[in-house]
Design an enzyme around this catalytic site. Structure first.
Site, PDB file in Angstrom:
ATOM      1  N   ARG A   1       0.811  -1.234   0.000  1.00  0.00           N
ATOM      2  CA  ARG A   1       0.000   0.000   0.000  1.00  0.00           C
ATOM      3  C   ARG A   1       0.835   1.271   0.000  1.00  0.00           C
ATOM      4  NH1 ARG A   1      -2.214  -3.535  -1.171  1.00  0.00           N
ATOM      5  NH2 ARG A   1      -3.967  -4.632  -0.278  1.00  0.00           N
TER       6      ARG A   1
ATOM      7  N   SER B   1     -10.057  -0.027   4.223  1.00  0.00           N
ATOM      8  CA  SER B   1      -9.348  -0.268   5.479  1.00  0.00           C
ATOM      9  C   SER B   1      -8.851   1.056   6.042  1.00  0.00           C
ATOM     10  CB  SER B   1      -8.144  -1.182   5.248  1.00  0.00           C
ATOM     11  OG  SER B   1      -8.585  -2.421   4.759  1.00  0.00           O
TER      12      SER B   1
ATOM     13  N   GLU C   1      -4.076   3.858   6.602  1.00  0.00           N
ATOM     14  CA  GLU C   1      -4.085   3.555   5.164  1.00  0.00           C
ATOM     15  C   GLU C   1      -4.902   4.642   4.461  1.00  0.00           C
ATOM     16  OE1 GLU C   1      -4.589  -0.511   3.970  1.00  0.00           O
ATOM     17  OE2 GLU C   1      -5.622   0.058   2.120  1.00  0.00           O
TER      18      GLU C   1
END
Ligand SMILES: Cc1cc2nc3c(=O)[nH]c(=O)nc-3n(C[C@H](O)[C@H](O)[C@H](O)COP(=O)(O)OP(=O)(O)OC[C@H]3O[C@@H](n4cnc5c(N)ncnc54)[C@H](O)[C@@H]3O)c2cc1C
Length: 258
Positions: A141, A183, A253
């Site tokens: 990510r 998320s 995130e």
């Protein structure tokens, strides 16, 4: 420079944010000092965001050429999957349930488990020209991309798989249906953010209309009319408690646009 008003309380997936005049990127001209957004599925926008920009429709395209698959950075993932199904191309099935545009996916190296958008990438195109994957740093990510992505080139291997498509759909069955930005935190190495949030008693915890979901604790959900401030308070609370009880720094995130 053309602009367009966007109501982020409707446009963003978490349904938070003001109405803002957003600059449109056309003909590869990128206005200075503006933050790029895709489809706002991974962002939390403050009531006073910096100047914003998005790609115009000219970057929403997908073409199979001799050197591979060219995809415009404004192209939604669902469209990529439909194209790959029609043209029997492998490795993009997981994008069907991953909301967003290709630009946002590349910047975030979005993915599901071991399937990530960088896996079959060849190069991206920005104002600096074509940049090969080898020149970009990327991981879970995250990427070192700090320019606006216009388009990208991918390997076009034969073999669309309906089984893989079904498998990815199945993986999504434990996600909440309320608006969220996906998320909230990255999974720390060897652990799960959702498990940690639950362990510190925050699963289902609600402030105002924002809550850590009962269904999946790492999803910060908007129960209707939730605010940026309440979202931030919950994020902070989770970080403080997880640090105190497990000595782990939970990293966001979701990207704060402030
Ligand atoms: C219900 C739900 C489920 C999700 N599940 C997953 C999942 O399983 N896996 C996963 O990885 N993500 C998941 N996400 C997060 C989201 O789908 C991805 O991060 C997606 O890549 C966001 O794309 P976007 O176009 O909405 O980007 P945005 O949210 O608009 O932007 C994200 C970042 O990308 C940058 N960016 C956007 N466009 C460009 C561009 N053209 N050039 C350079 N930078 C750009 C922005 O500046 C920002 O930093 C989920 C989100 C939701 C709402």
């Amino acid at each position: 420079m053309n602009t367009k008003p966007i109501d982020f309380s409707k446009f963003s997936s978490i349904r938070i944010g003001p109405v803002v005049d957003v600059a449109l990127i056309e003909n590869d001209i990128v206005p200075k000092e503006r933050t790029i957004l895709g489809a706002a599925n991974n962002v939390l926008i403050s009531p006073t965001p910096p100047p914003l920009m998005i790609l115009s429709k000219e970057y929403d395209f997908i073409r199979l050429e001799d050197d591979g698959l060219h995809i415009g950075a404004a192209t939604p993932g669902g469209r990529v999957v439909s194209f790959c199904k029609k043209n029997d191309i492998a490795h993009f099935e997981y994008l069907s349930k991953l909301p967003g545009t290709l630009g946002g996916m590349l910047k975030m190296n979005a993915g599901l488990k071991e399937y990530e958008i960088f896996n079959h990438l060849i190069a991206i195109r920005t104002m600096s020209g074509w940049i090969p994957k080898e020149d970009i740093e990327y991981g879970y990510r995250k990427t070192s991309i700090n320019e606006v992505i216009f388009e990208a080139l991918f390997e076009a291997e034969k073999g669309y798989s309906t089984e893989r498509y079904e498998m990815f759909n199945q993986m999504r069955s434990n996600q909440p249906h309320e608006p969220s930005a996906g998320s909230c935190f990255k999974n720390p190495k060897g652990d799960y953010a959702g498990r940690l949030i639950e362990a510190v008693g925050l699963r289902g915890h609600r402030i105002g209309a924002m809550a850590f979901s009962e269904v999946h604790a790492n999803f910060l959900v908007n129960m209707g009319g939730g605010t940026y401030e309440d979202a931030l308070t919950l994020i902070n609370e989770a970080q403080v408690r997880v640090k105190r009880e497990f000595n782990i720094d939970l990293q966001c995130e979701v990207i704060l646009i402030k």
